[in-house]
Enzyme design. Structure first.
Site, PDB file in Angstrom:
ATOM      1  N   ASP A   1       0.726  -1.127   0.102  1.00 20.25           N
ATOM      2  CA  ASP A   1       0.222   0.223  -0.027  1.00 20.25           C
ATOM      3  C   ASP A   1       1.015   1.498   0.146  1.00 20.25           C
ATOM      4  O   ASP A   1       1.294   1.954   0.991  1.00 20.25           O
ATOM      5  CB  ASP A   1      -0.941  -0.156   1.136  1.00 20.25           C
ATOM      6  CG  ASP A   1      -2.094   1.179   1.181  1.00 20.25           C
ATOM      7  OD1 ASP A   1      -2.095   1.752   0.278  1.00 20.25           O
ATOM      8  OD2 ASP A   1      -2.615   1.269   2.119  1.00 20.25           O
TER       9      ASP A   1
ATOM     10  N   ASP B   1      -1.330   5.588  -6.642  1.00 15.76           N
ATOM     11  CA  ASP B   1      -1.676   4.716  -5.313  1.00 15.76           C
ATOM     12  C   ASP B   1      -1.844   3.219  -5.920  1.00 15.76           C
ATOM     13  O   ASP B   1      -2.660   3.175  -7.226  1.00 15.76           O
ATOM     14  CB  ASP B   1      -3.047   5.114  -4.942  1.00 15.76           C
ATOM     15  CG  ASP B   1      -3.492   4.267  -3.605  1.00 15.76           C
ATOM     16  OD1 ASP B   1      -2.389   3.669  -3.050  1.00 15.76           O
ATOM     17  OD2 ASP B   1      -4.646   3.973  -3.449  1.00 15.76           O
TER      18      ASP B   1
END
Ligand SMILES: *[C@@H]1O[C@H](CO)[C@@H](O)[C@H](O)[C@H]1NC(C)=O
Ligand SMILES: *[C@@H]1O[C@H](CO)[C@@H](O)[C@H](O)[C@H]1NC(C)=O
Ligand SMILES: *[C@@H]1O[C@H](CO)[C@@H](O)[C@H](O)[C@H]1NC(C)=O
Ligand SMILES: *[C@@H]1O[C@H](CO)[C@@H](O)[C@H](O)[C@H]1NC(C)=O
Length: 413
Positions: A92, A290
């Protein structure tokens, strides 16, 4: 050459040499749905749902009431401890800390057993209560030595920071000493089928910062059943003559903000309000790249303009895509899939071109949908998601503060 040298070399290789800071390595990310038995339509809808609702920590303050879980999209397997205990974490770039559910975790979102147990690791150690990490970690409670707590949308994850050896890498494993991470003793929410999070943000707590690497890259494989390679450190290199680069936007937050200056559909530059994309002083707005958001989402001011423009060039009746969490769909009926112009994201100094297969999807019931969406209410940032970056090798260069990208065949990296 002394006769013992080849033998020495050989034994070093089997001994799994530990580094405090290795040079470079390759690891593999697998999709959270790779082991599920989902149809193509289900995969499309699951990704859309996640992208629409994914909340980065920056969003939680004003959206805690949304009934959604925080989760991510790609999993990394690694081992912690001596002897190594396997864990699976969500890779992440939107998270700082590395944490995994520990043996004593209760309540916990899932129990892929056995959970990591520091009591069974010779290399695990507690951190001094006044160390930098313990003092600065999110939600540190001075009354509990080295405690942390992170409030995600659907619940709190809490535990204590400890350190241990990490072993990761594929095909070559590397062990890294003294990694600081959270041993989680309680966690709400749902985190795919992982045991925790592998933070890859710009924060000092992230994997990338802790192993002292100045860059990393990944390439998103279009097939969810295939692995997507990630490269850390010196092995993160983009090849080809058409590598493009754009500077990261500096911010107090640890996300990878980029500067998106405009969007074109074909040769037409869309008239998106100037306020749609910049990162504001209060931390709202901005455009983030992301690894945990499956498709691009644009704030309503930008999404509405793009969606109007697409309606004006697609000569098909509009249809309801809400069952798939999609905002703009058409019904193909007996028509064939129309040919669509390319979309260009104009980043500061770098254009990213998306051919129609990277922004339109066709469902088995004949819906033809825009595969870019708006975030759910209360979220003010735009995110460049992974669907749009398939078969693109994307490099996060922390030393030069640049994002670079180039078209690539991920199965060959
Ligand atoms: C996957 O789903 C299909 C269709 O529902 C079914 O026929 C097949 O047996 C399933 N495969 C597995 C491994 O569950
Ligand atoms: C966990 O994996 C199973 C398949 O192995 C899948 O059906 C399930 O939806 C996954 N859970 C989450 C939260 O992704
Ligand atoms: C990382 O640590 C350094 C030195 O301790 C500090 O100056 C810097 O602000 C920290 N950065 C972040 C993102 O926490
Ligand atoms: C879109 O870009 C591709 C690849 O660069 C190019 O081959 C194609 O002609 C473009 N499509 C249109 C409709 O301009």
């Amino acid at each position: 050459m002394p006769p013992f040298l080849p033998l020495l070399f050989f034994s070093l290789q089997i001994l799994n040499i530990a580094f405090s800071s290795p040079n470079g390595m390759r690891i593999e990310m697998s999709h959270i749905d790779s082991k599920g038995n989902f149809t193509q339509d289900e995969l499309i809808a699951r990704s859309a749902f996640l992208a629409k609702h994914r909340r980065l920590l920056i969003d939680t303050l004003d959206s805690v009431n949304l009934p959604l879980e925080y989760t991510g999209q790609y999993l990394i397997e690694l081992s912690i401890g001596t002897p190594p205990q396997p864990i699976t974490g969500i890779a992440d770039t939107g998270s700082d800390l590395i944490w995994t559910q520990c043996y004593n975790c209760k309540p916990c979102f899932s129990q892929p057993s056995p959970l990591y147990d520091p009591r069974k690791s010779k290399s695990a150690s507690n951190l001094p209560c006044d160390c930098n990490a313990c003092v600065n970690v999110d939600g540190a409670n001075p009354d509990i030595c080295c405690s942390y707590s992170i409030l995600y949308g659907s619940g709190e994850t809490a535990g204590i920071l400890i350190s241990d050896t990490f072993t990761l890498g594929n095909p070559n494993e590397v062990s890294i000493l003294d990694m600081v991470f959270g041993c989680t003793s309680s966690s709400g929410g749902s985190f795919a089928n992982s045991t925790g999070i592998i933070g890859l943000s710009r924060s000092n707590f992230s994997l990338i910062s802790q192993i002292g690497m100045e860059k990393f890259s990944y390439c998103i494989h279009p097939n969810v059943k295939s692995v997507s390679p990630m490269f850390l450190g010196s092995s993160a290199v983009l090849k080809g003559t058409s590598v493009k680069s754009t500077p990261f936007v500096s911010s107090p937050a640890s996300f990878y903000y980029v500067s998106l200056t405009g969007i074109s559909l074909g040769s037409k530059l869309l008239t998106i309000p100037e306020t749609a994309f910049p990162l504001m002083e209060d931390g709202s707005g901005g455009v983030i790249i992301d690894s945990g958001t499956p498709l691009t989402r644009l704030v309503p001011d930008a999404f509405q303009v793009l969606s109007q423009e697409i309606k004006s060039i697609v000569n098909l009746p509009e249809a309801d895509g809400s069952a798939y969490h999609l905002s703009l769909c058409f019904s193909l009926g007996k028509s064939s899939v129309p040919n669509m112009p390319n979309i260009t994201f104009h980043f500061d100094g770098a254009d990213m071109k998306l051919t129609m297969d990277k922004y339109m999807v066709t469902l088995s019931n004949g819906l033809f949908c825009l595969y870019i969406l708006e975030p759910s209410g209360g979220i003010t940032n735009s995110i460049i998601g992974t669907y749009q970056m398939q078969n693109m090798h994307v490099l996060y260069d922390l030393k030069n503060d640049m994002l670079s990208f180039v078209e690539a065949d991920c199965s060959k990296l």
